[in-house]
Design a protein around this motif. Sequence first.
Motif, PDB file in Angstrom:
ATOM      1  N   LYS A 146       3.764   3.760  21.556  1.00  0.00           N
ATOM      2  CA  LYS A 146       3.955   3.656  23.008  1.00  0.00           C
ATOM      3  C   LYS A 146       3.034   2.594  23.593  1.00  0.00           C
ATOM      4  O   LYS A 146       3.443   1.801  24.444  1.00  0.00           O
ATOM      5  CB  LYS A 146       3.677   5.016  23.653  1.00  0.00           C
ATOM      6  N   GLN A 147       1.797   2.560  23.129  1.00  0.00           N
ATOM      7  CA  GLN A 147       0.848   1.547  23.580  1.00  0.00           C
ATOM      8  C   GLN A 147       1.332   0.145  23.201  1.00  0.00           C
ATOM      9  O   GLN A 147       1.299  -0.782  24.016  1.00  0.00           O
ATOM     10  CB  GLN A 147      -0.524   1.816  22.951  1.00  0.00           C
ATOM     11  N   LEU A 148       1.780  -0.008  21.966  1.00  0.00           N
ATOM     12  CA  LEU A 148       2.280  -1.300  21.499  1.00  0.00           C
ATOM     13  C   LEU A 148       3.485  -1.764  22.308  1.00  0.00           C
ATOM     14  O   LEU A 148       3.643  -2.958  22.598  1.00  0.00           O
ATOM     15  CB  LEU A 148       2.665  -1.207  20.022  1.00  0.00           C
ATOM     16  N   HIS A 173      -0.857  13.691  13.042  1.00  0.00           N
ATOM     17  CA  HIS A 173      -0.658  12.250  12.841  1.00  0.00           C
ATOM     18  C   HIS A 173       0.601  11.729  13.528  1.00  0.00           C
ATOM     19  O   HIS A 173       0.655  10.578  13.976  1.00  0.00           O
ATOM     20  CB  HIS A 173      -0.628  11.913  11.348  1.00  0.00           C
ATOM     21  N   LYS A 174       1.645  12.561  13.621  1.00  0.00           N
ATOM     22  CA  LYS A 174       2.891  12.109  14.257  1.00  0.00           C
ATOM     23  C   LYS A 174       2.664  11.822  15.728  1.00  0.00           C
ATOM     24  O   LYS A 174       3.216  10.871  16.286  1.00  0.00           O
ATOM     25  CB  LYS A 174       3.984  13.157  14.084  1.00  0.00           C
ATOM     26  N   HIS A 175       1.852  12.638  16.378  1.00  0.00           N
ATOM     27  CA  HIS A 175       1.556  12.427  17.792  1.00  0.00           C
ATOM     28  C   HIS A 175       0.697  11.172  17.983  1.00  0.00           C
ATOM     29  O   HIS A 175       0.880  10.436  18.952  1.00  0.00           O
ATOM     30  CB  HIS A 175       0.838  13.651  18.359  1.00  0.00           C
ATOM     31  N   VAL A 176      -0.231  10.952  17.064  1.00  0.00           N
ATOM     32  CA  VAL A 176      -1.048   9.737  17.146  1.00  0.00           C
ATOM     33  C   VAL A 176      -0.166   8.506  16.965  1.00  0.00           C
ATOM     34  O   VAL A 176      -0.282   7.528  17.710  1.00  0.00           O
ATOM     35  CB  VAL A 176      -2.169   9.755  16.092  1.00  0.00           C
ATOM     36  N   ARG A 177       0.731   8.542  15.990  1.00  0.00           N
ATOM     37  CA  ARG A 177       1.625   7.401  15.764  1.00  0.00           C
ATOM     38  C   ARG A 177       2.468   7.130  17.019  1.00  0.00           C
ATOM     39  O   ARG A 177       2.625   5.977  17.441  1.00  0.00           O
ATOM     40  CB  ARG A 177       2.532   7.654  14.560  1.00  0.00           C
ATOM     41  N   LYS A 178       3.029   8.188  17.619  1.00  0.00           N
ATOM     42  CA  LYS A 178       3.856   8.017  18.814  1.00  0.00           C
ATOM     43  C   LYS A 178       3.055   7.412  19.959  1.00  0.00           C
ATOM     44  O   LYS A 178       3.545   6.550  20.694  1.00  0.00           O
ATOM     45  CB  LYS A 178       4.451   9.357  19.233  1.00  0.00           C
ATOM     46  N   ALA A 179       1.812   7.870  20.115  1.00  0.00           N
ATOM     47  CA  ALA A 179       0.960   7.334  21.174  1.00  0.00           C
ATOM     48  C   ALA A 179       0.648   5.860  20.928  1.00  0.00           C
ATOM     49  O   ALA A 179       0.641   5.046  21.857  1.00  0.00           O
ATOM     50  CB  ALA A 179      -0.332   8.146  21.268  1.00  0.00           C
ATOM     51  N   VAL A 180       0.401   5.499  19.680  1.00  0.00           N
ATOM     52  CA  VAL A 180       0.091   4.111  19.326  1.00  0.00           C
ATOM     53  C   VAL A 180       1.312   3.217  19.530  1.00  0.00           C
ATOM     54  O   VAL A 180       1.210   2.113  20.088  1.00  0.00           O
ATOM     55  CB  VAL A 180      -0.410   4.026  17.868  1.00  0.00           C
TER      56      VAL A 180
END
Length: 227
Positions: free
Chosen positions: A124-126, A115-122
Amino acid sequence: MSEQQERVSKSSSSSISSSTQESEEELTIGTLITEAANTTNSAKSLGRRLSHLDSIPHTPRVNGKIPDFNNATIDHESLLERLGTYGLAEYQIEGDGNCQFRALADQIFRNPDYHKHVRKAVVKQLKEFKKHYEGYVPMEYKVYLKKMKRSGEWGDHVTLQAAADRFAAKICLLTSFRDTCLVEIVPRDATPTRELWLSFWCEVHYNSLYAIEDLPSRKTKKKHWLF
């Protein structure tokens, strides 16, 4: 070495260390996204199973007010009834404030611990595509980004849109909304390469969604949302 030179040296070392860490994190996220793109999309069977349902147009938004106990209970019962009707089951996700990102990680990587990697990717997108999302955020955008970087900060429908865009995924929510049960979130500028299925107990919790016969046998480490 003078005191000033020592401070400059420490500052440079700190900057290099921070830069290296950020590069390693970006490499990890990039690798995981590549791996996710190559995984088999077993969620297609869910799409076929619910293909007769109409979905409502998705508008990104921040989280609304948490319902009171009585309404939340009614909503939860409604969601459970819908799951039973369509032969679906929830993989229960830990209720630690990261449930949206954990559920997405389970769907993408078959591991909610990512989940931490998903949050970081999201995030970054934002950050990189601010113009796509800032109009949906009723606060200073920098403040919003700072909040979303924090582990335990609840995801919302803006982060879901960012996740759909980042992972080129159609995110399908089976919800407890009383006027509709299906919400589809599609990438803005790409053809979806996969479907991610989540259940959404509205304004309370997200779980990862499977057909009953495909529900993973692995166990969550900690408690999930239950009354």
